[in-house]
Design a protein around this motif. Structure first.
Motif, PDB file in Angstrom:
ATOM      1  N   PHE A  76      67.412 -31.777 -39.085  1.00 49.31           N
ATOM      2  CA  PHE A  76      66.398 -31.940 -37.917  1.00 49.31           C
ATOM      3  C   PHE A  76      65.187 -32.867 -38.539  1.00 49.31           C
ATOM      4  CE2 PHE A  76      62.491 -30.088 -35.814  1.00 49.31           C
ATOM      5  CZ  PHE A  76      62.587 -30.880 -34.738  1.00 49.31           C
ATOM      6  N   THR A  77      64.438 -32.142 -39.719  1.00 51.32           N
ATOM      7  CA  THR A  77      63.455 -32.635 -40.554  1.00 51.32           C
ATOM      8  C   THR A  77      63.835 -34.013 -40.750  1.00 51.32           C
ATOM      9  OG1 THR A  77      62.869 -30.621 -40.945  1.00 51.32           O
ATOM     10  CG2 THR A  77      61.763 -32.296 -42.311  1.00 51.32           C
ATOM     11  N   ARG A  78      64.944 -34.204 -41.600  1.00 50.22           N
ATOM     12  CA  ARG A  78      65.295 -35.562 -42.033  1.00 50.22           C
ATOM     13  C   ARG A  78      65.516 -36.588 -40.822  1.00 50.22           C
ATOM     14  NH1 ARG A  78      68.328 -32.319 -45.941  1.00 50.22           N
ATOM     15  NH2 ARG A  78      69.929 -31.777 -44.529  1.00 50.22           N
ATOM     16  N   GLN A  79      65.881 -36.194 -39.570  1.00 44.15           N
ATOM     17  CA  GLN A  79      65.658 -37.109 -38.627  1.00 44.15           C
ATOM     18  C   GLN A  79      64.417 -37.498 -38.146  1.00 44.15           C
ATOM     19  OE1 GLN A  79      68.615 -36.419 -35.448  1.00 44.15           O
ATOM     20  NE2 GLN A  79      70.125 -35.933 -36.631  1.00 44.15           N
ATOM     21  N   HIS A 132      63.772 -24.857 -24.441  1.00 43.70           N
ATOM     22  CA  HIS A 132      64.686 -23.979 -25.293  1.00 43.70           C
ATOM     23  C   HIS A 132      66.050 -24.958 -25.536  1.00 43.70           C
ATOM     24  CE1 HIS A 132      66.079 -20.623 -27.624  1.00 43.70           C
ATOM     25  NE2 HIS A 132      67.133 -20.777 -27.004  1.00 43.70           N
ATOM     26  N   PRO A 133      66.326 -25.509 -26.813  1.00 44.83           N
ATOM     27  CA  PRO A 133      67.334 -26.672 -26.737  1.00 44.83           C
ATOM     28  C   PRO A 133      68.767 -25.952 -26.971  1.00 44.83           C
ATOM     29  CG  PRO A 133      66.410 -26.378 -28.748  1.00 44.83           C
ATOM     30  CD  PRO A 133      65.460 -25.455 -27.749  1.00 44.83           C
ATOM     31  N   SER A 134      68.803 -24.732 -27.426  1.00 45.59           N
ATOM     32  CA  SER A 134      70.260 -23.948 -27.871  1.00 45.59           C
ATOM     33  C   SER A 134      71.110 -23.836 -26.362  1.00 45.59           C
ATOM     34  CB  SER A 134      70.003 -22.950 -28.593  1.00 45.59           C
ATOM     35  OG  SER A 134      71.141 -22.451 -28.892  1.00 45.59           O
ATOM     36  N   PRO A 135      72.114 -24.180 -26.051  1.00 45.28           N
ATOM     37  CA  PRO A 135      72.765 -23.814 -25.148  1.00 45.28           C
ATOM     38  C   PRO A 135      73.553 -22.228 -25.257  1.00 45.28           C
ATOM     39  CG  PRO A 135      74.320 -25.431 -26.422  1.00 45.28           C
ATOM     40  CD  PRO A 135      72.799 -25.474 -27.043  1.00 45.28           C
ATOM     41  N   ASN A 152      70.671 -26.878 -31.631  1.00 45.25           N
ATOM     42  CA  ASN A 152      70.720 -27.950 -30.888  1.00 45.25           C
ATOM     43  C   ASN A 152      69.349 -28.737 -30.971  1.00 45.25           C
ATOM     44  OD1 ASN A 152      72.219 -29.933 -29.265  1.00 45.25           O
ATOM     45  ND2 ASN A 152      71.106 -29.029 -27.614  1.00 45.25           N
ATOM     46  N   VAL A 153      68.612 -28.609 -31.887  1.00 42.56           N
ATOM     47  CA  VAL A 153      67.276 -29.333 -31.985  1.00 42.56           C
ATOM     48  C   VAL A 153      67.187 -30.878 -32.389  1.00 42.56           C
ATOM     49  CG1 VAL A 153      65.907 -27.233 -33.097  1.00 42.56           C
ATOM     50  CG2 VAL A 153      67.050 -28.649 -34.476  1.00 42.56           C
ATOM     51  N   GLU A 154      68.558 -31.370 -32.716  1.00 44.84           N
ATOM     52  CA  GLU A 154      68.580 -32.635 -32.829  1.00 44.84           C
ATOM     53  C   GLU A 154      68.377 -33.404 -31.537  1.00 44.84           C
ATOM     54  OE1 GLU A 154      70.656 -30.742 -34.189  1.00 44.84           O
ATOM     55  OE2 GLU A 154      70.327 -30.978 -36.522  1.00 44.84           O
ATOM     56  N   ARG A 204      64.003 -21.907 -34.440  1.00 46.65           N
ATOM     57  CA  ARG A 204      64.218 -22.336 -35.670  1.00 46.65           C
ATOM     58  C   ARG A 204      65.205 -23.809 -35.845  1.00 46.65           C
ATOM     59  NH1 ARG A 204      62.207 -19.200 -40.047  1.00 46.65           N
ATOM     60  NH2 ARG A 204      60.324 -18.288 -39.207  1.00 46.65           N
ATOM     61  N   ALA A 205      65.112 -24.229 -36.733  1.00 41.97           N
ATOM     62  CA  ALA A 205      66.179 -25.528 -36.855  1.00 41.97           C
ATOM     63  C   ALA A 205      67.619 -25.266 -37.624  1.00 41.97           C
ATOM     64  CB  ALA A 205      65.520 -26.878 -37.493  1.00 41.97           C
ATOM     65  N   ARG A 206      68.133 -24.305 -37.065  1.00 45.63           N
ATOM     66  CA  ARG A 206      69.397 -23.865 -37.520  1.00 45.63           C
ATOM     67  C   ARG A 206      70.409 -24.591 -36.911  1.00 45.63           C
ATOM     68  NH1 ARG A 206      66.724 -18.495 -36.710  1.00 45.63           N
ATOM     69  NH2 ARG A 206      66.083 -17.798 -38.663  1.00 45.63           N
ATOM     70  N   PRO A 207      71.515 -24.665 -37.570  1.00 41.01           N
ATOM     71  CA  PRO A 207      72.703 -25.637 -37.160  1.00 41.01           C
ATOM     72  C   PRO A 207      73.116 -25.382 -35.725  1.00 41.01           C
ATOM     73  CG  PRO A 207      73.179 -24.689 -39.370  1.00 41.01           C
ATOM     74  CD  PRO A 207      72.159 -23.956 -38.792  1.00 41.01           C
TER      75      PRO A 207
END
Length: 584
Positions: free
Chosen positions: A304-307, A340-343, A269-271, A263-266
């Motif tokens: 994320f969507t806005r970017q 998987h982008p989240s550290p 790190n999906v940005e 999910r694109a939660r804060p």
């Protein structure tokens, strides 16, 4: 608590409190954990009673229908009024909530909330074993500004509610030593022996998802069939016009794409995906990203969507969200690579096991839990820097170029982790069975020995309304003092003997007292001095579980008001001496 307690001969009935509102039948995170929990069950050993908002029932019935037939019978879905489950934070428990808890727990043996802050379970009489996946606010204290959250979901409110539940919770299950030591023990006053670390075990996602297709071509056709038939209600009209028809014929098996299941939660790190996509574009790479995070172009709900919109990446980062597990598995099978982008995750990311079992290599953001889990020496094979989009873009291309070699090396590395879903579930059930005997707080009422309330007895055993302990016991400081203890299953339906002392009284004065069990009068008695100051009260048919006693005095008296020679001004009710099983 002994997690290897002897198995119960009967089916263990587990009450699972499901948070939030769910309109979709499938999702990531803790709901994915529920899938693996259920798939690890031996049919007939346990029954999961899922309590959720009534508006979520339709989605969960669909979710349940995707489970194997022999496990569906062990899943009970119950809808609950939003007034019961909408307020799960540190507010007083309402009568409506308390009545629901009492009614629901009559059909279960143990509560299993999948977050640790459900304060309505303060009133539970059955044991509570909570999932404590993480306290992400401790890891990222600056990523959760107040304006992003309803007032009852702010970090301090979650913390307060979690702490409020500590005395009512028998045990906590987390997935990593990092979460146990750096989050739970560092930030919460929870005894270490109540925290159980059960790391995620490897699993075969092909078997779990029922992915019976052979090869990438068959998997791709399964995705296309789904997209042709699915009304795509999770897309807006803009996306449908631009992408809808194209995706229905998209060559998933041939077009190189990176699959991102999160999910694109804060804190996810999906940005970095946006920055990596731009870096790949500058390198004239044709690599795309397919993400499971829902995106609405007409009304963006996250940065994320806005970017994605701002950088014109509509064709490069495509959302295929809320897919059934079979389609989710097919997206892995066709992907060139999984990312998987989240550290930070509370446990080793499910995506690694999902991807590798679908023959897709995986890259994981470098973080504490990933390093804790990966076999030593394999870190460079899996991990990338979560703060370098350019480095990620280069890594994506290098892994795709050597895809088969990387896949084999990664599969071999994780083969040594050991463990299984079934083994993990047996550990969870063992903790629950032990909790049924030992309970969360108060007295583990032995089957042979009474518990004495002298000066050595911990204050937290008594509940509210007691003076400090003395050598003989302790006096009530209120007309109704509360006493909470745990009656183990081995002593269920037995009789209880409560030994009391009468407070000082004027000559000829008669006192009346009573004992309540769970708010209902169980015994009345009179103290008139004919039998001295000692009182023994017998209560029959005490059930197993958390027992709430009320010790009631009709008046309070201070020793100094009765005897001028006394210098004790305390207002005293009845005195508690001991509680124990009554002789038959």
């Amino acid at each position: 608590m002994n997690a290897s307690a002897e198995d119960s001969p009967s089916k263990l009935r587990i009450g699972v409190v499901v948070p939030g509102l769910h309109k979709a039948a499938f999702g990531e995170g803790l709901l994915q954990y529920l899938i693996f929990l259920i798939r690890g069950l031996t049919p007939g050993v346990a029954q999961l009673n899922l309590a959720m908002r009534a508006e979520s029932v339709e989605a969960f019935m669909t979710w349940r229908s995707h489970m194997p037939a022999d496990l569906q019978a062990d899943i009970v879905v119950t809808g609950v009024s939003h007034t019961i489950l909408s307020d799960l934070w540190p507010t007083p428990v309402s009568d409506e909530q308390r009545n629901w808890v009492r009614s629901f727990e009559a059909g279960i043996d143990v509560w299993f909330p999948i977050q640790p802050h459900y304060t309505i379970l303060e009133s539970a009489l059955k044991p509570v074993v909570a999932l404590f996946a993480d306290f992400v606010f401790a890891e990222y204290p600056t990523l959760f500004p107040d304006e992003l959250f309803p007032k009852n979901q702010l970090p301090e409110r979650v913390y307060e509610a979690t702490m409020k539940m500590v005395l009512s919770t028998a045990g906590y299950i987390c997935f990593s030593e990092h979460v146990k030591r750096r989050q739970i023990l560092r930030h919460f006053d929870i005894p270490e022996d109540k925290i159980f670390v059960i790391p995620h075990a490897p699993f075969d996602y092909r078997a779990i998802a029922g992915a019976n297709f052979e090869g990438r071509e068959a998997a791709a056709e399964r995705i296309r069939e789904y997209l042709r038939d699915e009304p795509l209600k999770w897309r807006d009209a803009w996306q449908e016009r631009l992408l809808g028809e194209t995706l229905k014929e998209f060559p998933f098996e041939h077009a190189p794409y990176v699959f991102v299941s999160t999910r694109a939660r804060p804190h996810k790190n999906v940005e970095i995906i946006v920055r990596a996509a731009l870096a790949l574009r500058r390198r004239y790479s044709n690599v795309k990203f397919i993400v499971t995070a829902p995106m609405r172009w007409d009304n963006p709900q996250d940065e994320f969507t806005r970017q994605v919109i701002a950088h014109g990446l509509h064709w490069d980062i495509v959302s295929v969200s809320h897919t059934p597990t079979t389609i989710h598995a097919a997206l892995y099978a066709c992907a060139a690579l999984t990312l998987h982008p989240s550290p930070f995750e509370g446990g080793f990311p499910f995506t690694a096991f999902e991807a590798l079992s679908m023959n897709c290599p995986v890259l994981l953001a470098d973080g504490a839990v990933a390093r804790e889990t990966l076999p030593r020496g394999s870190e460079d094979l899996f991990l990338f820097s979560p703060i370098s989009p350019k480095g990620l873009a280069e890594r994506i291309e290098s892994v795709i170029d050597a895809r088969d070699e990387v896949l084999l090396r990664q599969q071999e590395a994780l083969r040594g982790l050991g463990g299984s879903l079934r083994g993990n579930v047996e550990k969870v059930l063992g903790i629950m069975r032990s909790a049924i005997e030992t309970g969360p707080i108060g007295l583990d009422l032995a089957t042979s020995d009474a518990v004495v309330y002298d000066a050595a007895a911990p204050v937290d055993l008594e509940g509210l309304g007691w003076h400090r302990g003395e050598s003989w016991g302790r006096w009530a400081s209120e007309r109704e003092a509360a006493l909470v203890y745990w009656n183990p299953r081995s002593n269920a339906s037995g009789a209880l003997e409560i030994r009391l002392n009468a407070p000082p009284r004027h000559p000829g004065e008669v006192y009346k007292g009573a004992i309540k069990v769970h708010g209902e009068i169980a015994a009345n008695f009179v103290v008139d001095g004919s039998a001295g100051n000692k009182i023994s009260v017998r209560i029959e048919n005490i059930p197993a579980g958390r027992i709430e006693l009320g010790i009631m005095s009709d008046v309070l008296r201070s020793p100094s008001s009765v005897d001028p020679r006394s210098s004790d001004p305390r207002e005293l009710g009845l005195g508690i001496v001991s509680v124990g099983p009554a002789e038959s």
